[in-house]
Design an enzyme around this catalytic site. Sequence first.
Site, PDB file in Angstrom:
ATOM      1  CG  HIS A  56      39.696  76.008  57.140  1.00  0.00           C
ATOM      2  ND1 HIS A  56      39.160  75.055  56.317  1.00  0.00           N
ATOM      3  CD2 HIS A  56      40.110  75.344  58.254  1.00  0.00           C
ATOM      4  CE1 HIS A  56      39.236  73.872  56.887  1.00  0.00           C
ATOM      5  NE2 HIS A  56      39.814  74.026  58.070  1.00  0.00           N
ATOM      6  CD  GLU A  58      39.273  78.298  52.154  1.00  0.00           C
ATOM      7  OE1 GLU A  58      39.260  77.346  51.357  1.00  0.00           O
ATOM      8  OE2 GLU A  58      39.837  78.233  53.275  1.00  0.00           O
ATOM      9  CB  CYS A  86      37.049  72.124  53.219  1.00  0.00           C
ATOM     10  SG  CYS A  86      36.582  73.315  54.502  1.00  0.00           S
ATOM     11  CB  CYS A  89      35.670  77.050  53.300  1.00  0.00           C
ATOM     12  SG  CYS A  89      36.864  77.040  54.668  1.00  0.00           S
TER      13      CYS A  89
END
Length: 149
Positions: A56, A58, A86, A89
């Site tokens: 992701h 992040e 999410c 993260c």
Amino acid sequence: MENPFDDIYFMKKALQEAEYAFDKGEIPVGALIVIDNRIIARAHNLTELLVDVTAHAEMQAITAASNFLGGKYLTNCTLYVTLEPCQMCAGALYWSQISRIVYGAKDEERGCSVLNTKLHPKTVVVGGILAEESSRLLKRFFIEKRNLN
């Protein structure tokens, strides 16, 4: 004199990263990490390219910022991300002890606030910065993806 380096300025930079993800066929989420008005990490989703569910934006930004700073803690740093983090993260952000998270669009299904994910007690969270622009890019991506299938 007004500081030109505000949340909107940096969120626009995160949106540029999201556009890069969009162009690569990745879910268009962009992120950057800033310290003292200096961008030390830029990232976007790479889950398809890397065939890695943890890639992701992040997570990529956390790794890059930690490498830049030479340590695992991101105190005095701000994460700018176009979509609310999410649970995965948010967990990584908890452990990084990041000082501030600024996000664009709220994730009504998988966002850390909906799932009641704990962040570090000293982390300040600001949501809704350029939310419409972030949301519009995500919607466009999924509409185009559905039309291709």
